[in-house]
Scaffold this motif. Structure first.
Motif, PDB file in Angstrom:
ATOM      1  N   GLY A 150       0.818  -1.210   0.000  1.00 53.98           N
ATOM      2  CA  GLY A 150       0.000   0.000   0.000  1.00 53.98           C
ATOM      3  C   GLY A 150       0.846   1.251   0.000  1.00 53.98           C
ATOM      4  N   ALA A 151       1.488   1.536   1.105  1.00 53.25           N
ATOM      5  CA  ALA A 151       2.356   2.714   1.225  1.00 53.25           C
ATOM      6  C   ALA A 151       3.815   2.273   1.226  1.00 53.25           C
ATOM      7  N   THR A 152       4.665   3.149   0.721  1.00 52.16           N
ATOM      8  CA  THR A 152       6.088   2.829   0.654  1.00 52.16           C
ATOM      9  C   THR A 152       6.693   2.729   2.049  1.00 52.16           C
ATOM     10  N   ALA A 155      -8.272  10.543   9.856  1.00 50.92           N
ATOM     11  CA  ALA A 155      -8.284   9.183   9.309  1.00 50.92           C
ATOM     12  C   ALA A 155      -6.908   8.557   9.504  1.00 50.92           C
ATOM     13  N   ILE A 156      -6.893   7.216   9.536  1.00 45.33           N
ATOM     14  CA  ILE A 156      -5.641   6.454   9.591  1.00 45.33           C
ATOM     15  C   ILE A 156      -5.715   5.345   8.560  1.00 45.33           C
ATOM     16  N   ALA A 186     -10.945  -2.011   7.187  1.00 44.35           N
ATOM     17  CA  ALA A 186     -10.896  -0.763   6.436  1.00 44.35           C
ATOM     18  C   ALA A 186     -11.333  -0.981   4.991  1.00 44.35           C
ATOM     19  N   LYS A 187     -10.927  -2.095   4.391  1.00 43.06           N
ATOM     20  CA  LYS A 187     -11.353  -2.392   3.022  1.00 43.06           C
ATOM     21  C   LYS A 187     -12.872  -2.553   2.949  1.00 43.06           C
ATOM     22  N   ARG A 188     -13.467  -3.183   3.958  1.00 44.36           N
ATOM     23  CA  ARG A 188     -14.930  -3.327   3.980  1.00 44.36           C
ATOM     24  C   ARG A 188     -15.608  -1.968   4.101  1.00 44.36           C
ATOM     25  N   GLU A 189     -14.994  -1.068   4.898  1.00 38.00           N
ATOM     26  CA  GLU A 189     -15.545   0.291   5.019  1.00 38.00           C
ATOM     27  C   GLU A 189     -15.580   0.974   3.646  1.00 38.00           C
ATOM     28  N   MET A 190     -14.492   0.826   2.889  1.00 36.76           N
ATOM     29  CA  MET A 190     -14.431   1.449   1.567  1.00 36.76           C
ATOM     30  C   MET A 190     -15.501   0.875   0.638  1.00 36.76           C
ATOM     31  N   GLU A 191     -15.690  -0.434   0.703  1.00 36.81           N
ATOM     32  CA  GLU A 191     -16.711  -1.079  -0.128  1.00 36.81           C
ATOM     33  C   GLU A 191     -18.103  -0.596   0.264  1.00 36.81           C
ATOM     34  N   HIS A 192     -18.336  -0.492   1.569  1.00 36.64           N
ATOM     35  CA  HIS A 192     -19.648  -0.056   2.058  1.00 36.64           C
ATOM     36  C   HIS A 192     -19.979   1.358   1.569  1.00 36.64           C
ATOM     37  N   TRP A 193     -18.986   2.247   1.622  1.00 32.98           N
ATOM     38  CA  TRP A 193     -19.215   3.636   1.226  1.00 32.98           C
ATOM     39  C   TRP A 193     -18.912   3.870  -0.257  1.00 32.98           C
ATOM     40  N   LYS A 194     -18.571   2.784  -0.976  1.00 33.78           N
ATOM     41  CA  LYS A 194     -18.274   2.867  -2.417  1.00 33.78           C
ATOM     42  C   LYS A 194     -17.207   3.916  -2.726  1.00 33.78           C
ATOM     43  N   ILE A 195     -16.148   3.883  -1.897  1.00 36.95           N
ATOM     44  CA  ILE A 195     -15.035   4.813  -2.083  1.00 36.95           C
ATOM     45  C   ILE A 195     -13.978   4.169  -2.968  1.00 36.95           C
ATOM     46  N   ARG A 196     -13.617   4.845  -4.041  1.00 37.82           N
ATOM     47  CA  ARG A 196     -12.597   4.346  -4.962  1.00 37.82           C
ATOM     48  C   ARG A 196     -11.222   4.849  -4.539  1.00 37.82           C
ATOM     49  N   LEU A 197     -10.273   3.938  -4.559  1.00 37.83           N
ATOM     50  CA  LEU A 197      -8.913   4.276  -4.147  1.00 37.83           C
ATOM     51  C   LEU A 197      -7.930   3.904  -5.254  1.00 37.83           C
ATOM     52  N   PRO A 198      -6.792   4.583  -5.331  1.00 40.32           N
ATOM     53  CA  PRO A 198      -5.779   4.198  -6.320  1.00 40.32           C
ATOM     54  C   PRO A 198      -5.147   2.844  -6.029  1.00 40.32           C
ATOM     55  N   ASP A 199      -5.260   2.384  -4.774  1.00 41.99           N
ATOM     56  CA  ASP A 199      -4.749   1.074  -4.357  1.00 41.99           C
ATOM     57  C   ASP A 199      -5.627   0.631  -3.191  1.00 41.99           C
ATOM     58  N   GLN A 200      -6.192  -0.572  -3.273  1.00 42.43           N
ATOM     59  CA  GLN A 200      -7.104  -1.017  -2.206  1.00 42.43           C
ATOM     60  C   GLN A 200      -6.411  -1.124  -0.856  1.00 42.43           C
ATOM     61  N   LEU A 208      -4.721   1.071   0.443  1.00 42.07           N
ATOM     62  CA  LEU A 208      -4.777   2.384   1.080  1.00 42.07           C
ATOM     63  C   LEU A 208      -6.135   2.623   1.743  1.00 42.07           C
ATOM     64  N   ALA A 209      -6.894   1.562   1.930  1.00 42.02           N
ATOM     65  CA  ALA A 209      -8.171   1.665   2.638  1.00 42.02           C
ATOM     66  C   ALA A 209      -7.937   2.289   4.014  1.00 42.02           C
ATOM     67  N   TYR A 210      -8.844   3.184   4.404  1.00 43.85           N
ATOM     68  CA  TYR A 210      -8.615   3.922   5.640  1.00 43.85           C
ATOM     69  C   TYR A 210      -9.827   3.840   6.557  1.00 43.85           C
ATOM     70  N   LEU A 211      -9.587   4.164   7.801  1.00 44.77           N
ATOM     71  CA  LEU A 211     -10.644   4.240   8.806  1.00 44.77           C
ATOM     72  C   LEU A 211     -10.840   5.708   9.179  1.00 44.77           C
ATOM     73  N   PRO A 212     -11.986   6.306   8.814  1.00 50.24           N
ATOM     74  CA  PRO A 212     -12.228   7.707   9.172  1.00 50.24           C
ATOM     75  C   PRO A 212     -12.526   7.845  10.668  1.00 50.24           C
ATOM     76  N   GLU A 213     -12.101   8.943  11.221  1.00 51.45           N
ATOM     77  CA  GLU A 213     -12.409   9.249  12.616  1.00 51.45           C
ATOM     78  C   GLU A 213     -13.925   9.290  12.787  1.00 51.45           C
ATOM     79  N   GLY A 214     -14.438   8.623  13.812  1.00 54.36           N
ATOM     80  CA  GLY A 214     -15.870   8.563  14.040  1.00 54.36           C
ATOM     81  C   GLY A 214     -16.540   7.376  13.393  1.00 54.36           C
ATOM     82  N   SER A 215     -15.811   6.615  12.563  1.00 56.25           N
ATOM     83  CA  SER A 215     -16.389   5.427  11.930  1.00 56.25           C
ATOM     84  C   SER A 215     -16.419   4.268  12.929  1.00 56.25           C
TER      85      SER A 215
END
Length: 391
Positions: A53-55, A65-66, A191-205, A207-214
């Motif tokens: 994901g990240a270098t 978010a983290i 985090a990947k499930r969160e992205m799928e739930h909110w239909k957020i597209r990322l340049p690399d899966q 890099l899925a993140y957890l937003p504060e308050g989620s």
């Protein structure tokens, strides 16, 4: 040296402290810089190379978010170094028995201690914080009790080194073992499930993140904090076991007050460029003004004890080591046992095919890495290993 390259293709710039960046690592840095919650810029240290994901070798400030994969799966991995009162001329001519004593005292690879409750004092410090995490996320459970005070494999190591004054140092590199891996993988998937739930597209899966308050954000902060504490305690217990083993094999010695224990895979709450951020150091250490840190080379190279200069553009950070030049698979294909023997000449260590992936030539030149970060740290001690234990 100052910043060598700047990537300006994303939402924020990426400031890189080296010209030696592989194409796949450049792409990852670009991907991170596109995320909407990155603050100010991304910094890439001189040892930067491809990671999940990240270098590895990147410093990422985020607002609200983290990215769990940026923190990684060896949460809290880091270094511990301690200077002894011994000098080089007090060491035996052969260090083979010394290496055997360390290997007998500290489990390596996948091994742990024979009894889960072997270290009551250390377990007492870390155990209470894990129960509420496991109650909410039982899938995380792993062999954490018996692995406290164990090395692991891969690039983790224990070394005896000599500094420029021929003083003896113990240096080790390890992290949060199996339990840290479970925590990391578990929250990466959440985090990947969160992205799928909110239909957020990322340049690399990854890099899925957890937003504060989620739903899982607070749980991750709690779990990653515990894993970082566990990693610190793991290194503390290993150092204790190593010292005990050395007392049976070396002349009487004292430990000095010059000791360092620092993470290089972690996330912390810090203030940078006018904001309180979650700062992720993925393969980077904190190098605040006056702070001591450890930058190791490979099995056959030098390592450094450094003092941070508090450079704001690097978010008060520096490299965590030499950084890999090639993958483990490529190193195994390219080099032989004879190559390993030649490149680790004079070091008491394993020289079998099982550690060819850790051959010095698989890593960047540590002197070049250090030359690229004179704006970030100053050298306090230069260490050369005479003994290395690998898993």
């Amino acid at each position: 040296m100052p910043i060598k390259r700047v990537i300006s293709k994303g939402r924020v710039p990426v400031k890189i402290y080296t010209e030696d960046v592989a194409e796949n690592a450049m792409k990852q840095l670009e991907n991170v810089s596109q995320l909407p919650f990155i603050h100010s810029h991304v910094a890439a240290m001189p040892d930067v190379h491809w990671g999940m994901g990240a270098t590895i070798g990147s410093v990422i400030p985020t607002l609200g978010a983290i990215i769990p994969a940026a923190v990684g799966v060896d949460i809290g991995c880091g270094m511990n170094a301690l200077r002894l009162s011994l000098r080089a001329d007090q060491l035996p001519d052969s260090l083979a028995r010394v290496r055997s004593a360390i290997e007998a005292a500290v489990p390596v690879g996948f091994d742990g201690h024979a009894e889960d409750a072997w270290c009551a004092e250390g377990l007492k410090r870390v155990a209470p914080g894990l129960k509420p995490i496991l109650d909410k996320h039982p899938k995380i459970h792993a062999r954490w009790q018996s692995q406290l005070g164990s090395l692991g494999g891969g690039n983790h190591f224990i070394e005896l080194c000599l500094d420029e004054a021929q003083q003896v140092w113990i240096m080790l590199h390890s992290g949060s073992r199996g339990i840290g891996n479970r925590i990391g993988m578990h929250f990466i998937e959440l985090a990947k499930r969160e992205m799928e739930h909110w239909k957020i597209r990322l340049p690399d899966q990854n890099l899925a993140y957890l937003p504060e308050g989620s739903k899982h954000f607070d749980d991750y902060v709690e779990a990653v904090g515990w894993a970082q504490d566990y990693a610190l305690e793991n290194r503390r217990q290993m150092m204790r076991l190593i010292i005990e083993a050395l007392r049976d094999r070396l002349p009487p010695f004292e430990t000095t007050t010059e000791a360092i224990n620092c993470h290089h895979n972690y996330v912390a709450r810090e203030h940078h460029f006018g904001k309180d951020v979650y700062l992720t150091r993925k393969g980077a250490i904190r190098a605040g003004e006056g702070e001591l840190g450890i930058i190791p080379g490979s099995m056959g190279a030098k390592s450094y004890i450094v003092r941070g200069l508090g450079n704001p553009m690097s978010f008060c950070s520096c490299s965590h080591g030499a950084g890999r030049r090639m993958s483990r698979g490529e190193a195994t294909r390219r080099f032989t046992r004879k190559d390993l023997e030649a490149q680790t000449q004079g070091v008491e260590c394993r020289k079998d095919k099982g550690v060819i992936d850790e051959i010095p030539a698989a890593y960047k030149d540590i002197d070049a890495v250090m030359a690229d970060q004179t704006d970030l740290v100053e050298v306090v001690h230069t260490l050369k290993q005479v003994l290395t234990v690998k898993g």
